[in-house]
Design an enzyme around this catalytic site. Sequence first.
Site, PDB file in Angstrom:
ATOM      1  N   SER A  16      -3.695  43.365 -20.595  1.00  0.00           N
ATOM      2  CA  SER A  16      -3.018  44.597 -21.015  1.00  0.00           C
ATOM      3  C   SER A  16      -2.025  45.007 -19.932  1.00  0.00           C
ATOM      4  CB  SER A  16      -4.041  45.723 -21.217  1.00  0.00           C
ATOM      5  OG  SER A  16      -4.617  46.059 -19.969  1.00  0.00           O
ATOM      6  N   ASP A  19      -1.248  41.846 -23.970  1.00  0.00           N
ATOM      7  CA  ASP A  19      -1.907  42.691 -24.969  1.00  0.00           C
ATOM      8  C   ASP A  19      -1.235  44.079 -24.966  1.00  0.00           C
ATOM      9  OD1 ASP A  19      -3.904  43.354 -26.823  1.00  0.00           O
ATOM     10  OD2 ASP A  19      -5.271  44.084 -25.268  1.00  0.00           O
ATOM     11  N   ASP A  48       3.706  46.322 -29.139  1.00  0.00           N
ATOM     12  CA  ASP A  48       2.971  47.338 -29.881  1.00  0.00           C
ATOM     13  C   ASP A  48       3.864  48.543 -30.139  1.00  0.00           C
ATOM     14  OD1 ASP A  48       1.369  49.270 -30.900  1.00  0.00           O
ATOM     15  OD2 ASP A  48      -0.075  49.300 -29.251  1.00  0.00           O
ATOM     16  N   GLY A  91     -12.805  50.052 -28.102  1.00  0.00           N
ATOM     17  CA  GLY A  91     -13.959  50.696 -27.472  1.00  0.00           C
ATOM     18  C   GLY A  91     -15.131  50.760 -28.434  1.00  0.00           C
ATOM     19  N   GLY A 122     -12.589  44.256 -31.342  1.00  0.00           N
ATOM     20  CA  GLY A 122     -13.659  43.333 -31.755  1.00  0.00           C
ATOM     21  C   GLY A 122     -15.050  43.759 -31.305  1.00  0.00           C
ATOM     22  N   ASN A 133      -9.782  40.229 -30.876  1.00  0.00           N
ATOM     23  CA  ASN A 133      -9.643  40.768 -29.505  1.00  0.00           C
ATOM     24  C   ASN A 133     -10.947  41.397 -29.041  1.00  0.00           C
ATOM     25  OD1 ASN A 133      -6.989  40.113 -29.927  1.00  0.00           O
ATOM     26  ND2 ASN A 133      -6.174  42.106 -29.347  1.00  0.00           N
ATOM     27  N   ASN A 139     -12.830  43.134 -25.607  1.00  0.00           N
ATOM     28  CA  ASN A 139     -12.729  43.629 -24.243  1.00  0.00           C
ATOM     29  C   ASN A 139     -13.990  44.402 -23.821  1.00  0.00           C
ATOM     30  OD1 ASN A 139     -11.681  44.338 -21.737  1.00  0.00           O
ATOM     31  ND2 ASN A 139     -10.648  46.144 -22.512  1.00  0.00           N
TER      32      ASN A 139
HETATM   33  P1  13P Z   1     -12.453  46.273 -27.701  1.00  0.00           P
HETATM   34  O1  13P Z   1     -12.365  46.815 -26.315  1.00  0.00           O
HETATM   35  O2  13P Z   1     -12.931  47.262 -28.682  1.00  0.00           O
HETATM   36  O3  13P Z   1     -13.239  44.997 -27.747  1.00  0.00           O
HETATM   37  O4  13P Z   1     -10.967  45.934 -28.173  1.00  0.00           O
HETATM   38  C1  13P Z   1     -10.189  45.016 -27.463  1.00  0.00           C
HETATM   39  C2  13P Z   1      -8.819  44.952 -28.005  1.00  0.00           C
HETATM   40  O5  13P Z   1      -8.579  45.122 -29.176  1.00  0.00           O
HETATM   41  C3  13P Z   1      -7.735  44.665 -27.058  1.00  0.00           C
HETATM   42  O6  13P Z   1      -6.482  44.717 -27.662  1.00  0.00           O
END
Ligand code: 13P
Length: 280
Positions: A49, A84, A106, A176, A205, A225, A227
Site C-alpha cells: 500500500s 495496492d 484507486d 479489516g 479478504g 487481497n 492483509n
Molecule cells: P483485509 O485487510 O481486510 O484483508 O483487506 C486487504 C485488502 O483488501 C488490501 O487491499
Amino acid sequence: MIETMEKILKKAQAEQYAVAAYNVNNLEWARFILEASEDSKTPVILEVSESAVTYMGGFNVAAQMIRALVKDLKITVPVAIHLDHGKSVESCKQAIDAGFTSVMFDGSQLPLEENISKTKEVVNYAHQHGVTVEAEIGKVGGENSEIVHADPNECVRIVQESGIDFLAPALGSVHGLYHGEPHIDFDTTKKIRDLTGLPLVLHGGTGIPDEMLLEGIKSGICKVNINTELQIAWSMALRKYLNDNQEVYDPRPIMKSGEMAMKEEIVYKNKLLGSYGKAN
Ligand code: 13P
C-alpha cells in the site's frame, strides 16, 4: 521469478482458482510470504500500500527489496509486485518507474468520469512499461469508508474506456474486520464477469468464510487481497513470544517469532483458493 500479473491471473481465470495478494509491511513479511509460496508451489502477488511504501522508505526500497529477495532466496514460483490502492496518477507512475509489475489506481472516491480519465492516464503509462493496472468501481467498506456497491454499467464503461487489465468491483466487502457476517453480492459479481471478461479482484479478504470465498471464485474472483488476517496472526505470535521471553532484546528472533503463524495462514489460504501447486 518475477512475473506479470496478467500471466498469473489469466491462468487462474482459465483454471478457476484464485491467487492471494498478501500485503507486505517490511522485509520479514516479504520473506515469509515468498518462502511459504515457494514451499506450496503457489504463484503469489506481493502488494504494497502507499502507506507501507512510505513506512519502508519509498517505492524503490519496496520494489527492489522484493526483487532482491526473489533473487537471493532463489524463488522459482511466479511473483508479481503490485501497488495496492494507488491514490494518484503520480504515485502509480513512481511505482512503475521503481519496478512494480502491476499497479492499482484507486479512483473510487472520485466522480466516475474522473476515475475513468485518471485510470486511463495510468493505463497509458503502465502499458508502455509492460505493467498491468487494476481499478476499483463502487467503494470497499472500512473504518472510514462506507460500502457502495459497484454498478455493472459503470464497470463496463471503465473497462472499455480505460483499457484496464483487472477490475475490483466493490460488492459488500470491507477492509479489516467484519462486524457480523459479510454480505457479498456474488450474483452481481457474475454479471460483471460476464459483461467485462476480466479477472476480478476481491478486496477485504480477511474474515470472509471459506465457502463464501469459494463462491467468489465461481463468480469470477481471481485475486483475493489479504492483509488484516496476517497482521493478526503475526502480532499474536509476537506478543506471546515477548511475554514468554522477557529477557530477549535481539530484534531478529522478535521479528521472526510470527513466521510460523504467518506461513500457516498463507499455506491454508493458498490451499483454499486452489492456487496451491499451481506455480507451473
Ligand atoms: P483485509 O485487510 O481486510 O484483508 O483487506 C486487504 C485488502 O483488501 C488490501 O487491499
